[in-house]
Design a protein around this motif. Structure first.
Motif, short mmCIF file in Angstrom:
data_model
loop_
_atom_site.label_atom_id
_atom_site.label_comp_id
_atom_site.label_asym_id
_atom_site.label_seq_id
_atom_site.Cartn_x
_atom_site.Cartn_y
_atom_site.Cartn_z
N GLN A 39 -7.46 51.07 67.86
CA GLN A 39 -6.36 50.58 67.05
C GLN A 39 -5.99 51.57 65.95
OE1 GLN A 39 -4.45 47.98 67.55
NE2 GLN A 39 -5.60 47.24 69.31
N ILE A 40 -7.01 52.19 65.35
CA ILE A 40 -6.77 53.19 64.31
C ILE A 40 -6.01 54.40 64.88
CG2 ILE A 40 -7.86 54.84 62.74
CD1 ILE A 40 -10.02 52.80 62.21
N LEU A 41 -6.44 54.86 66.07
CA LEU A 41 -5.79 56.00 66.69
C LEU A 41 -4.34 55.70 67.02
CD1 LEU A 41 -8.65 57.25 69.07
CD2 LEU A 41 -7.83 58.35 66.96
N ARG A 42 -4.08 54.46 67.43
CA ARG A 42 -2.69 54.08 67.77
C ARG A 42 -1.80 54.09 66.53
NH1 ARG A 42 -3.14 48.98 72.05
NH2 ARG A 42 -3.81 50.24 73.86
N THR A 43 -2.34 53.69 65.41
CA THR A 43 -1.55 53.69 64.17
C THR A 43 -1.29 55.10 63.66
OG1 THR A 43 -3.58 53.47 62.84
CG2 THR A 43 -2.42 51.44 63.49
N MET A 44 -2.17 56.04 64.02
CA MET A 44 -2.00 57.42 63.56
C MET A 44 -1.01 58.20 64.42
SD MET A 44 -5.99 58.31 62.71
CE MET A 44 -5.63 60.01 62.32
N VAL A 45 -0.76 57.72 65.64
CA VAL A 45 0.16 58.46 66.54
C VAL A 45 1.60 58.20 66.14
CG1 VAL A 45 0.94 58.68 68.90
CG2 VAL A 45 -1.49 58.41 68.41
#
Length: 231
Positions: free
Chosen positions: A225-231
């Motif tokens: 979820q964190i990686l998706r928000t950073m993309v």
């Protein structure tokens, strides 16, 4: 090839020695030709957790991976009056003494040890209940039911869903008594309610793997979820 195997050679040698001593004693005491059978309470007193002897008990241990995902599932066996474990291990094989997947981790004592009376005068219901511990027929009937069911299972094909260790124990219990008709599902829930852990560390070894697995999945989802928000 069918087999009903006892994997403990030492116990077999001890039994042979006991038989020899018994034979010698009978020859020396010809007048004592008849020996009274032992009572239920006599056998229950021989419980020995260090040697995995649980007379009149149903025992459980974990199956790798399967029990990690669903801790209530596992492999079961049934103990005879001497405490020896009988378990359906694979097609055409019922093991004796050496339980598959290791030592028993949870026990349901079908006949728990007799509790001492709280006072000298017992109520009639308590007196009737205590009479069962003086029974000399129960050990014989229990062992006969286990042997009869086990002899049938050494001619059966192993199936994870239709013919497994739970079915074997159910047949043993159903051959022994008729008041309750056990099925694998009923036995599973009964064992979950009445079974007990020999120690807290033993319970921890069963429940810790699924807890770690769940935590790992949650952490993984969190980072995704964190990686998706950073993309």
């Amino acid at each position: 090839m069918t087999s009903l195997e006892d994997d403990t050679k030492q116990d077999s040698q001890t039994e042979l020695q006991d038989q020899q001593r018994l034979s010698d004693g009978q020859e020396a005491n010809a007048e004592e030709a008849y020996q009274e059978p032992e009572t239920l309470s006599d056998f229950l007193e021989r419980e020995n957790g260090n040697k995995d002897r649980f007379p009149f008990g149903i025992v459980w241990n974990a199956i790798p991976v399967i029990s990690w995902l669903v801790p209530i599932l596992g492999h079961v066996g049934i103990c005879d009056s001497q405490g020896r474990i009988w378990d359906f291990q694979k097609t055409d094989k019922v093991g004796i003494n050496h339980m598959q997947y290791g030592r028993p981790m949870k026990i349901w004592r079908y006949y728990p040890k007799q509790k001492p009376p709280k006072n000298a005068e017992l109520e009639e219901a308590e007196q009737q209940e205590n009479l069962i511990y003086e029974s000399r027929a129960i050990p014989v009937q229990w062992d006969k039911a286990i042997e009869t069911a086990s002899q049938a299972f050494i001619h059966r094909k192993m199936s994870w869903t239709k013919c497994n260790s739970w079915h074997h124990v159910c047949e043993c219990l159903n051959d022994y008594q008729t008041e309750v008709k056990y099925t694998p599902r009923k036995l599973l829930w009964t064992f979950a309610k009445k079974g007990s852990w020999p120690s807290f560390p033993m319970a921890l070894t069963v429940y810790l793997p699924p807890v770690i697995l769940i935590l790992f999945i949650l952490i993984l989802v969190f980072f995704i979820q964190i990686l998706r928000t950073m993309v």
